[in-house]
Write a protein that holds these residues in place. Structure first.
Motif, PDB file in Angstrom:
ATOM      1  N   LEU A 113       0.831  -1.208   0.000  1.00 49.50           N
ATOM      2  CA  LEU A 113       0.000   0.000   0.000  1.00 49.50           C
ATOM      3  C   LEU A 113       0.861   1.252   0.000  1.00 49.50           C
ATOM      4  CD1 LEU A 113      -2.888  -0.927   2.444  1.00 49.50           C
ATOM      5  CD2 LEU A 113      -3.169   0.097   0.184  1.00 49.50           C
ATOM      6  N   ASP A 114       1.860   1.293   0.859  1.00 50.58           N
ATOM      7  CA  ASP A 114       2.708   2.480   0.945  1.00 50.58           C
ATOM      8  C   ASP A 114       3.568   2.643  -0.302  1.00 50.58           C
ATOM      9  OD1 ASP A 114       3.375   4.745   2.766  1.00 50.58           O
ATOM     10  OD2 ASP A 114       5.397   3.944   2.483  1.00 50.58           O
ATOM     11  N   LEU A 115       4.069   1.541  -0.821  1.00 50.00           N
ATOM     12  CA  LEU A 115       4.875   1.602  -2.040  1.00 50.00           C
ATOM     13  C   LEU A 115       4.038   2.130  -3.207  1.00 50.00           C
ATOM     14  CD1 LEU A 115       7.663   0.911  -3.280  1.00 50.00           C
ATOM     15  CD2 LEU A 115       6.758  -1.376  -3.747  1.00 50.00           C
ATOM     16  N   ALA A 116       2.814   1.643  -3.341  1.00 49.32           N
ATOM     17  CA  ALA A 116       1.936   2.112  -4.416  1.00 49.32           C
ATOM     18  C   ALA A 116       1.616   3.597  -4.256  1.00 49.32           C
ATOM     19  CB  ALA A 116       0.654   1.287  -4.434  1.00 49.32           C
ATOM     20  N   ARG A 117       1.410   4.023  -3.027  1.00 47.13           N
ATOM     21  CA  ARG A 117       1.146   5.445  -2.771  1.00 47.13           C
ATOM     22  C   ARG A 117       2.328   6.282  -3.223  1.00 47.13           C
ATOM     23  NH1 ARG A 117       2.998   8.866   0.611  1.00 47.13           N
ATOM     24  NH2 ARG A 117       4.026   7.311   1.910  1.00 47.13           N
ATOM     25  N   ARG A 118       3.523   5.859  -2.873  1.00 50.88           N
ATOM     26  CA  ARG A 118       4.739   6.599  -3.248  1.00 50.88           C
ATOM     27  C   ARG A 118       4.921   6.651  -4.767  1.00 50.88           C
ATOM     28  NH1 ARG A 118       9.209   6.664   0.757  1.00 50.88           N
ATOM     29  NH2 ARG A 118       8.325   6.049   2.748  1.00 50.88           N
ATOM     30  N   LEU A 119       4.577   5.561  -5.429  1.00 45.68           N
ATOM     31  CA  LEU A 119       4.755   5.480  -6.881  1.00 45.68           C
ATOM     32  C   LEU A 119       3.550   6.038  -7.651  1.00 45.68           C
ATOM     33  CD1 LEU A 119       6.290   1.896  -7.058  1.00 45.68           C
ATOM     34  CD2 LEU A 119       7.456   4.056  -7.563  1.00 45.68           C
ATOM     35  N   ARG A 120       2.498   6.330  -6.938  1.00 43.95           N
ATOM     36  CA  ARG A 120       1.256   6.837  -7.545  1.00 43.95           C
ATOM     37  C   ARG A 120       0.705   5.864  -8.586  1.00 43.95           C
ATOM     38  NH1 ARG A 120       3.651  12.857  -8.338  1.00 43.95           N
ATOM     39  NH2 ARG A 120       3.990  13.279  -6.139  1.00 43.95           N
ATOM     40  N   VAL A 121       0.634   4.603  -8.186  1.00 45.34           N
ATOM     41  CA  VAL A 121       0.082   3.546  -9.030  1.00 45.34           C
ATOM     42  C   VAL A 121      -0.959   2.775  -8.229  1.00 45.34           C
ATOM     43  CG1 VAL A 121       2.198   3.323 -10.421  1.00 45.34           C
ATOM     44  CG2 VAL A 121       1.879   1.861  -8.396  1.00 45.34           C
ATOM     45  N   PRO A 122      -1.806   1.989  -8.906  1.00 46.02           N
ATOM     46  CA  PRO A 122      -2.803   1.201  -8.181  1.00 46.02           C
ATOM     47  C   PRO A 122      -2.156   0.135  -7.295  1.00 46.02           C
ATOM     48  CG  PRO A 122      -3.255   1.218 -10.552  1.00 46.02           C
ATOM     49  CD  PRO A 122      -1.920   1.852 -10.348  1.00 46.02           C
ATOM     50  N   PHE A 123      -2.852  -0.172  -6.201  1.00 48.67           N
ATOM     51  CA  PHE A 123      -2.457  -1.285  -5.336  1.00 48.67           C
ATOM     52  C   PHE A 123      -3.589  -2.294  -5.337  1.00 48.67           C
ATOM     53  CE2 PHE A 123      -2.881  -3.496  -1.288  1.00 48.67           C
ATOM     54  CZ  PHE A 123      -1.676  -4.182  -1.264  1.00 48.67           C
ATOM     55  N   LYS A 124      -3.242  -3.563  -5.478  1.00 41.90           N
ATOM     56  CA  LYS A 124      -4.222  -4.646  -5.415  1.00 41.90           C
ATOM     57  C   LYS A 124      -3.679  -5.740  -4.505  1.00 41.90           C
ATOM     58  CE  LYS A 124      -7.062  -2.933  -8.480  1.00 41.90           C
ATOM     59  NZ  LYS A 124      -8.431  -2.587  -8.198  1.00 41.90           N
ATOM     60  N   ASP A 125      -4.538  -6.247  -3.651  1.00 45.45           N
ATOM     61  CA  ASP A 125      -4.211  -7.360  -2.762  1.00 45.45           C
ATOM     62  C   ASP A 125      -4.990  -8.570  -3.270  1.00 45.45           C
ATOM     63  OD1 ASP A 125      -4.674  -9.257  -0.580  1.00 45.45           O
ATOM     64  OD2 ASP A 125      -3.702  -7.784   0.704  1.00 45.45           O
ATOM     65  N   SER A 126      -4.294  -9.596  -3.721  1.00 45.79           N
ATOM     66  CA  SER A 126      -4.985 -10.743  -4.323  1.00 45.79           C
ATOM     67  C   SER A 126      -5.925 -11.421  -3.325  1.00 45.79           C
ATOM     68  CB  SER A 126      -3.988 -11.741  -4.923  1.00 45.79           C
ATOM     69  OG  SER A 126      -3.199 -12.343  -3.929  1.00 45.79           O
ATOM     70  N   ASP A 127      -5.537 -11.506  -2.060  1.00 46.09           N
ATOM     71  CA  ASP A 127      -6.425 -12.112  -1.061  1.00 46.09           C
ATOM     72  C   ASP A 127      -7.714 -11.307  -0.908  1.00 46.09           C
ATOM     73  OD1 ASP A 127      -4.712 -14.225  -0.584  1.00 46.09           O
ATOM     74  OD2 ASP A 127      -3.975 -13.461   1.336  1.00 46.09           O
ATOM     75  N   ALA A 128      -7.601  -9.989  -0.845  1.00 43.12           N
ATOM     76  CA  ALA A 128      -8.792  -9.139  -0.722  1.00 43.12           C
ATOM     77  C   ALA A 128      -9.671  -9.275  -1.958  1.00 43.12           C
ATOM     78  CB  ALA A 128      -8.382  -7.681  -0.507  1.00 43.12           C
ATOM     79  N   GLU A 129      -9.061  -9.391  -3.125  1.00 46.58           N
ATOM     80  CA  GLU A 129      -9.822  -9.556  -4.367  1.00 46.58           C
ATOM     81  C   GLU A 129     -10.568 -10.891  -4.378  1.00 46.58           C
ATOM     82  OE1 GLU A 129     -10.047  -7.382  -7.127  1.00 46.58           O
ATOM     83  OE2 GLU A 129      -9.014  -5.879  -5.907  1.00 46.58           O
ATOM     84  N   ILE A 130      -9.930 -11.938  -3.869  1.00 41.47           N
ATOM     85  CA  ILE A 130     -10.577 -13.258  -3.791  1.00 41.47           C
ATOM     86  C   ILE A 130     -11.768 -13.185  -2.832  1.00 41.47           C
ATOM     87  CG2 ILE A 130     -10.291 -15.646  -2.993  1.00 41.47           C
ATOM     88  CD1 ILE A 130      -7.290 -15.305  -3.904  1.00 41.47           C
ATOM     89  N   GLU A 131     -11.561 -12.558  -1.681  1.00 40.37           N
ATOM     90  CA  GLU A 131     -12.644 -12.434  -0.704  1.00 40.37           C
ATOM     91  C   GLU A 131     -13.820 -11.647  -1.273  1.00 40.37           C
ATOM     92  OE1 GLU A 131     -10.344 -12.765   3.570  1.00 40.37           O
ATOM     93  OE2 GLU A 131     -10.606 -10.772   2.695  1.00 40.37           O
ATOM     94  N   ALA A 132     -13.533 -10.575  -1.994  1.00 41.46           N
ATOM     95  CA  ALA A 132     -14.599  -9.762  -2.590  1.00 41.46           C
ATOM     96  C   ALA A 132     -15.368 -10.562  -3.638  1.00 41.46           C
ATOM     97  CB  ALA A 132     -14.015  -8.490  -3.200  1.00 41.46           C
ATOM     98  N   ALA A 133     -14.651 -11.301  -4.472  1.00 45.43           N
ATOM     99  CA  ALA A 133     -15.305 -12.082  -5.521  1.00 45.43           C
ATOM    100  C   ALA A 133     -16.165 -13.205  -4.937  1.00 45.43           C
ATOM    101  CB  ALA A 133     -14.258 -12.659  -6.479  1.00 45.43           C
ATOM    102  N   ALA A 134     -15.686 -13.810  -3.856  1.00 40.54           N
ATOM    103  CA  ALA A 134     -16.411 -14.934  -3.246  1.00 40.54           C
ATOM    104  C   ALA A 134     -17.443 -14.485  -2.214  1.00 40.54           C
ATOM    105  CB  ALA A 134     -15.408 -15.882  -2.580  1.00 40.54           C
ATOM    106  N   ALA A 135     -17.375 -13.227  -1.804  1.00 39.75           N
ATOM    107  CA  ALA A 135     -18.243 -12.704  -0.736  1.00 39.75           C
ATOM    108  C   ALA A 135     -18.116 -13.544   0.535  1.00 39.75           C
ATOM    109  CB  ALA A 135     -19.698 -12.624  -1.209  1.00 39.75           C
ATOM    110  N   MET A 136     -16.877 -13.956   0.813  1.00 40.30           N
ATOM    111  CA  MET A 136     -16.572 -14.682   2.050  1.00 40.30           C
ATOM    112  C   MET A 136     -15.081 -14.567   2.334  1.00 40.30           C
ATOM    113  SD  MET A 136     -16.870 -18.715   0.745  1.00 40.30           S
ATOM    114  CE  MET A 136     -18.474 -18.805   1.402  1.00 40.30           C
ATOM    115  N   SER A 137     -14.710 -14.830   3.572  1.00 39.30           N
ATOM    116  CA  SER A 137     -13.305 -14.723   3.961  1.00 39.30           C
ATOM    117  C   SER A 137     -12.508 -15.925   3.436  1.00 39.30           C
ATOM    118  CB  SER A 137     -13.180 -14.662   5.482  1.00 39.30           C
ATOM    119  OG  SER A 137     -13.463 -15.929   6.049  1.00 39.30           O
ATOM    120  N   ILE A 138     -11.212 -15.760   3.411  1.00 35.62           N
ATOM    121  CA  ILE A 138     -10.343 -16.857   2.975  1.00 35.62           C
ATOM    122  C   ILE A 138     -10.504 -18.044   3.922  1.00 35.62           C
ATOM    123  CG2 ILE A 138      -7.922 -17.560   2.731  1.00 35.62           C
ATOM    124  CD1 ILE A 138      -7.463 -14.743   1.524  1.00 35.62           C
ATOM    125  N   THR A 139     -10.630 -17.770   5.200  1.00 37.85           N
ATOM    126  CA  THR A 139     -10.848 -18.849   6.172  1.00 37.85           C
ATOM    127  C   THR A 139     -12.115 -19.617   5.828  1.00 37.85           C
ATOM    128  OG1 THR A 139      -9.713 -17.562   7.871  1.00 37.85           O
ATOM    129  CG2 THR A 139     -11.121 -19.352   8.633  1.00 37.85           C
TER     130      THR A 139
END
Length: 179
Positions: free
Chosen positions: A20-46
């Motif tokens: 997150l901080d690196l993307a902010r410094r570089l002014r580029v998008p940040f994506k977290d694959s785990d968060a994307e999986i959770e959003a797509a599945a509408a459930m936690s990884i657990t």
């Protein structure tokens, strides 16, 4: 940036926070694959692990990683096991620069020991499991394009600053200067 920066490493290595901080410094998008999986599945990884198992999760993880890598260059944080699949390593190599965030076992344990959101650590001996995973995964993580060794006690900002300096020095073609 000309390619993605893909952060790999063990759970607790700081891939999301540093990413997150690196993307902010570089002014580029940040994506977290785990968060994307959770959003797509509408459930936690657990919950995904409990309901569908690890093999199902890993297949979805590869699909999500492919989708993220097809997008505009940015910083991507992956789950700790994503790099273990050869097809994921090939996808990352084709579109990004892989960076292993390497932490000491003690630092990793301090960061994950109180978190019930780590399905692979839901064992009778979570610390032993973490150490075993680190031993198994270390040689594969070492296949990354770059290794960045985190220093215990550094802030997220200091860590991402050191990482950015290392990346600019080693890969000047990847990151253009930001005014």
């Amino acid at each position: 940036m000309t390619r993605h920066i893909v952060l790999i490493g063990m759970m607790g290595a700081g891939k999301t926070a540093i990413g997150l901080d690196l993307a902010r410094r570089l002014r580029v998008p940040f994506k977290d694959s785990d968060a994307e999986i959770e959003a797509a599945a509408a459930m936690s990884i657990t919950e995904i692990f409990a309901r569908d198992g690890e093999a199902f999760f890993r297949a979805r993880e590869a699909q999500v990683l492919g989708r993220l890598l097809a997008g505009p260059p940015g910083v991507i944080s992956t789950g700790g096991g994503a790099w273990m699949r050869p097809e994921n390593r090939q996808m990352v190599a084709a579109r990004g620069l892989s960076v292993w965030l390497n932490c000491s076992p003690e630092t990793l344990w301090m960061r994950v020991r109180q978190r019930p959101t780590r399905p692979l650590l839901q064992t009778a001996d979570p610390k032993g499991t973490l150490l075993r995973l680190l031993e198994e995964r270390g040689p594969v993580y070492a296949l990354a394009d770059a290794e960045f060794v985190s220093q215990a006690g550094d802030s997220i900002e200091a860590t991402s600053g050191r990482l950015l300096t290392q990346l600019r020095a080693a890969h000047p073609d990847l990151i253009q200067e930001i005014p």
